[in-house]
Write a protein that holds these residues in place. Structure first.
Motif, mmCIF file in Angstrom:
data_model
loop_
_atom_site.group_PDB
_atom_site.id
_atom_site.type_symbol
_atom_site.label_atom_id
_atom_site.label_comp_id
_atom_site.label_asym_id
_atom_site.label_seq_id
_atom_site.Cartn_x
_atom_site.Cartn_y
_atom_site.Cartn_z
ATOM 1 N N GLY A 159 -11.687 70.206 -18.660
ATOM 2 C CA GLY A 159 -12.389 69.086 -19.264
ATOM 3 C C GLY A 159 -11.767 68.752 -20.601
ATOM 4 N N LEU A 160 -11.568 67.463 -20.865
ATOM 5 C CA LEU A 160 -10.988 67.017 -22.133
ATOM 6 C C LEU A 160 -11.886 65.914 -22.674
ATOM 7 N N PHE A 161 -12.477 66.143 -23.857
ATOM 8 C CA PHE A 161 -13.498 65.227 -24.349
ATOM 9 C C PHE A 161 -13.236 64.814 -25.790
ATOM 10 N N MET A 162 -13.471 63.508 -26.064
ATOM 11 C CA MET A 162 -13.497 63.040 -27.431
ATOM 12 C C MET A 162 -14.950 63.032 -27.884
ATOM 13 N N LEU A 163 -15.196 63.730 -29.006
ATOM 14 C CA LEU A 163 -16.550 63.900 -29.520
ATOM 15 C C LEU A 163 -16.576 63.627 -31.013
ATOM 16 N N GLN A 164 -17.769 63.497 -31.546
ATOM 17 C CA GLN A 164 -17.915 63.478 -32.996
ATOM 18 C C GLN A 164 -17.339 64.789 -33.539
ATOM 19 N N ASP A 165 -16.585 64.717 -34.624
ATOM 20 C CA ASP A 165 -15.894 65.892 -35.152
ATOM 21 C C ASP A 165 -16.861 67.041 -35.421
ATOM 22 N N GLU A 166 -18.034 66.738 -35.918
ATOM 23 C CA GLU A 166 -19.017 67.775 -36.216
ATOM 24 C C GLU A 166 -19.406 68.548 -34.948
ATOM 25 N N MET A 167 -19.625 67.831 -33.851
ATOM 26 C CA MET A 167 -19.986 68.498 -32.607
ATOM 27 C C MET A 167 -18.808 69.285 -32.053
ATOM 28 N N ALA A 168 -17.607 68.730 -32.132
ATOM 29 C CA ALA A 168 -16.421 69.437 -31.645
ATOM 30 C C ALA A 168 -16.272 70.787 -32.335
ATOM 31 N N ARG A 169 -16.555 70.828 -33.622
ATOM 32 C CA ARG A 169 -16.467 72.088 -34.360
ATOM 33 C C ARG A 169 -17.578 73.053 -33.955
ATOM 34 N N ARG A 170 -18.746 72.534 -33.629
ATOM 35 C CA ARG A 170 -19.839 73.388 -33.148
ATOM 36 C C ARG A 170 -19.469 74.040 -31.827
ATOM 37 N N LEU A 171 -18.893 73.266 -30.910
ATOM 38 C CA LEU A 171 -18.601 73.783 -29.583
ATOM 39 C C LEU A 171 -17.499 74.840 -29.592
ATOM 40 N N SER A 172 -16.565 74.735 -30.530
ATOM 41 C CA SER A 172 -15.433 75.668 -30.590
ATOM 42 C C SER A 172 -15.614 76.734 -31.670
ATOM 43 N N ALA A 173 -16.822 76.837 -32.239
ATOM 44 C CA ALA A 173 -17.070 77.710 -33.386
ATOM 45 C C ALA A 173 -16.944 79.188 -33.035
ATOM 46 N N LYS A 174 -16.683 79.984 -34.055
ATOM 47 C CA LYS A 174 -16.602 81.442 -33.936
ATOM 48 C C LYS A 174 -17.852 82.069 -34.544
ATOM 49 N N ILE A 214 -10.809 65.930 -30.492
ATOM 50 C CA ILE A 214 -10.565 66.220 -29.074
ATOM 51 C C ILE A 214 -10.782 67.712 -28.842
ATOM 52 N N VAL A 215 -11.588 68.049 -27.819
ATOM 53 C CA VAL A 215 -11.775 69.440 -27.424
ATOM 54 C C VAL A 215 -11.413 69.590 -25.951
ATOM 55 N N ARG A 216 -10.931 70.771 -25.605
ATOM 56 C CA ARG A 216 -10.533 71.045 -24.219
ATOM 57 C C ARG A 216 -11.316 72.247 -23.682
ATOM 58 N N PHE A 217 -11.856 72.078 -22.476
ATOM 59 C CA PHE A 217 -12.584 73.142 -21.782
ATOM 60 C C PHE A 217 -11.740 73.642 -20.614
ATOM 61 N N THR A 218 -11.565 74.949 -20.529
ATOM 62 C CA THR A 218 -10.933 75.550 -19.347
ATOM 63 C C THR A 218 -11.828 76.695 -18.880
ATOM 64 N N PRO A 219 -12.104 76.780 -17.571
ATOM 65 C CA PRO A 219 -13.050 77.776 -17.066
ATOM 66 C C PRO A 219 -12.545 79.208 -17.225
ATOM 67 N N ARG A 220 -13.476 80.102 -17.492
ATOM 68 C CA ARG A 220 -13.191 81.528 -17.466
ATOM 69 C C ARG A 220 -13.271 82.017 -16.020
ATOM 70 N N ASP A 221 -12.652 83.138 -15.747
ATOM 71 C CA ASP A 221 -12.779 83.790 -14.447
ATOM 72 C C ASP A 221 -14.225 84.258 -14.306
ATOM 73 N N GLU A 222 -14.924 83.722 -13.308
ATOM 74 C CA GLU A 222 -16.346 84.028 -13.161
ATOM 75 C C GLU A 222 -16.599 85.516 -12.971
ATOM 76 N N LYS A 223 -15.680 86.204 -12.317
ATOM 77 C CA LYS A 223 -15.862 87.638 -12.091
ATOM 78 C C LYS A 223 -15.744 88.436 -13.386
ATOM 79 N N GLN A 224 -15.133 87.824 -14.417
ATOM 80 C CA GLN A 224 -14.949 88.524 -15.683
ATOM 81 C C GLN A 224 -16.030 88.201 -16.699
ATOM 82 N N VAL A 225 -16.883 87.222 -16.402
ATOM 83 C CA VAL A 225 -17.922 86.842 -17.361
ATOM 84 C C VAL A 225 -18.922 87.978 -17.527
ATOM 85 N N GLY A 226 -19.375 88.555 -16.416
ATOM 86 C CA GLY A 226 -20.179 89.771 -16.488
ATOM 87 C C GLY A 226 -21.638 89.584 -16.798
ATOM 88 N N ILE A 227 -22.168 88.373 -16.707
ATOM 89 C CA ILE A 227 -23.582 88.156 -16.988
ATOM 90 C C ILE A 227 -24.390 88.395 -15.717
#
Length: 466
Positions: A159-174, A214-227
């Motif tokens: 997924g590749l999305f253009m967002l408000q900069d404030e939200m983009a930083r929230r989604l990629s935050a540490k 611009i933020v980019r989403f790439t899926p994690r390996d579902e078997k490695q998520v562990g939830i």
């Protein structure tokens, strides 16, 4: 092919244009379509051709991809996507712009859907390979759209999305930052989220009030998520961030029990607040305190299955490991539950399952135990796996073979609209799907399904034609 799944309603904030280099050309095109940029609707037009090309490059699009574009506007990104040979479905709310796009592009790989992206039925994406979503998301509904398109179980490979900069930083935050929050964790649980680039206001006409990114989403390996329970994870994360200044030992007290023991196991300080825990620590916390429902995790005695001959006559019994490891013929049931509109309920097998983890399967299924008949097992499995009862009708029987894992399978169908309750250690998600989508999905991507379901589905379809 997608028109029937589209409805109308949302305006998109950023309309990208590459064909029109000069602002006068942009204004001419807008005049021809009858569109006047309105600040209150968030209509801002990009006039940087190189930037538009760069945006598409970040999605690494090829001819093997199926691309869903949210808010194509005058087709700037559409043009770049089509140049790379991908199939493209564009979702455009404004009817005038949708008509413009239909006239602008005659490519057989291009289709426009005049609709509200929030009402787009994402289930149809399950039948497509290499699905990538590119979107210029309206700021006021960006979080809803993100959850609609990248929520678990996700249909996309990128997924590749253009967002408000404030939200983009929230989604990629540490962790340990002010931007880190419940939405961050919910979206990062199953995706890597990258902040790629800030987009200044000056490249748009008219200029928006805030910068974009611009933020980019790439899926994690579902078997490695562990939830072990996704709903519980979301619930405690939401509660943990409900009062950021309070310590987790107080906010989660009803669920945790001894916080000292839990904090030691997840390597967190006793005074930890929500933003101090990493994604991995939140997963550990959720798995430690999740309440278990459905089938007991440990049984008093091992399950025993009837071992049968080639005619399904009982010749002995064996434990689950004995039966599977020795490839003995045994018995099972598969249940197909439909709702009142004829949609089929599928379950997604948990990553914890020893056989066919994370694959989609029949609504409910299970082994016939040593002291049971097929009908008894079907009723029991429906209750244990979905928490409901229903009138079940046997529709046929499959012979034991390699395709069924040496199981004689009696297939049942029934009707129920829910709600359902399922054991999270066995099932990670359940969802209704229209039958035509299931047919396309099975035909295009059979590897997404457990083998027993594929055989049961073929039997159901054969019986339906009789």
């Amino acid at each position: 092919m997608f028109t029937a799944f589209c409805e109308q309603s949302v305006r998109f904030p950023v309309v990208l244009v590459t064909r029109f280099v000069k602002l006068s050309q942009i204004r001419t095109a807008l005049a021809q379509t009858g569109v006047r940029p309105a600040k209150k609707l968030g209509q801002n037009f990009l006039h940087d051709q190189n930037l538009a090309r760069w945006i598409v490059q970040q999605a690494q699009i090829s001819a093997k991809d199926f691309v869903l574009e949210i808010g194509p506007g005058l087709g700037a990104l559409s043009r770049e996507i089509l140049r790379r040979g991908a199939r493209l479905l564009a979702l455009e709310k404004d009817a005038r712009l949708a008509d413009f796009l239909r006239e602008e592009f005659s490519d057989s790989k291009f289709e426009v859907c005049h609709c509200d992206a929030l009402n787009f039925d994402t289930r149809i994406l399950c039948a497509e390979r290499n699905v990538k979503v590119i979107g210029n998301l309206p700021y006021y509904v960006a979080s809803q759209l993100l959850l609609h398109f990248v929520n678990f179980p996700s249909r996309i490979s990128l997924g590749l999305f253009m967002l408000q900069d404030e939200m983009a930083r929230r989604l990629s935050a540490k962790p340990r930052t002010a931007d880190y929050g419940a939405l961050t964790l919910r979206l990062q649980l199953h995706h890597h989220v990258e902040y790629l680039r800030k987009i200044p206001r000056t490249v748009f006409v008219p200029q928006p009030e805030v910068a974009s990114a611009i933020v980019r989403f790439t899926p994690r390996d579902e078997k490695q998520v562990g939830i072990s329970d996704y709903k519980f994870f979301r619930d405690i994360v939401k509660r943990g961030f409900s009062q950021r200044r309070k310590q987790l030992r107080n906010l989660l007290a009803p669920d945790v029990g001894s916080w000292e023991d839990v904090a030691r196991k997840i390597r967190a300080p006793l005074t930890a607040r929500a933003e101090e825990l990493s994604r991995e620590q939140w997963i550990e916390l959720a798995n430690l305190i999740v309440p278990h429902v459905g089938k007991p995790a440990v049984q008093e005695s091992p399950e025993r299955f009837p071992i049968v001959d080639e005619n399904d006559r009982k010749i002995g019994t064996g434990t689950r490991p004995e039966v599977h490891e020795n490839n003995f013929r045994h018995r099972a049931v598969h249940i197909l539950i439909f709702n009142g509109t004829g949609e089929l309920l599928l379950q997604k097998r948990s990553p914890w399952k020893d056989r066919h983890p994370v694959l989609w399967d029949s609504s409910a299924a299970g082994h016939v135990e040593a002291n049971e008949q097929y009908d008894e097992t079907a009723a029991r499995e429906l209750d244990e796996e979905l928490g409901v009862t229903a009138q079940l009708r046997p529709i046929g029987k499959l012979p034991a073979s390699e395709k069924t894992g040496q199981e004689f399978i009696t297939v049942y169908c029934g009707e129920h609209n829910g709600p359902f309750r399922y054991p999270s250690e066995e099932i990670s998600a359940i969802e209704f799907f229209p039958v035509d989508i299931v047919e396309q999905w099975v035909a295009n991507k059979p590897e997404d399904f457990a083998p027993g379901f594929l055989e049961s589905w073929r039997l159901f379809k054969a019986k339906s034609l009789q």
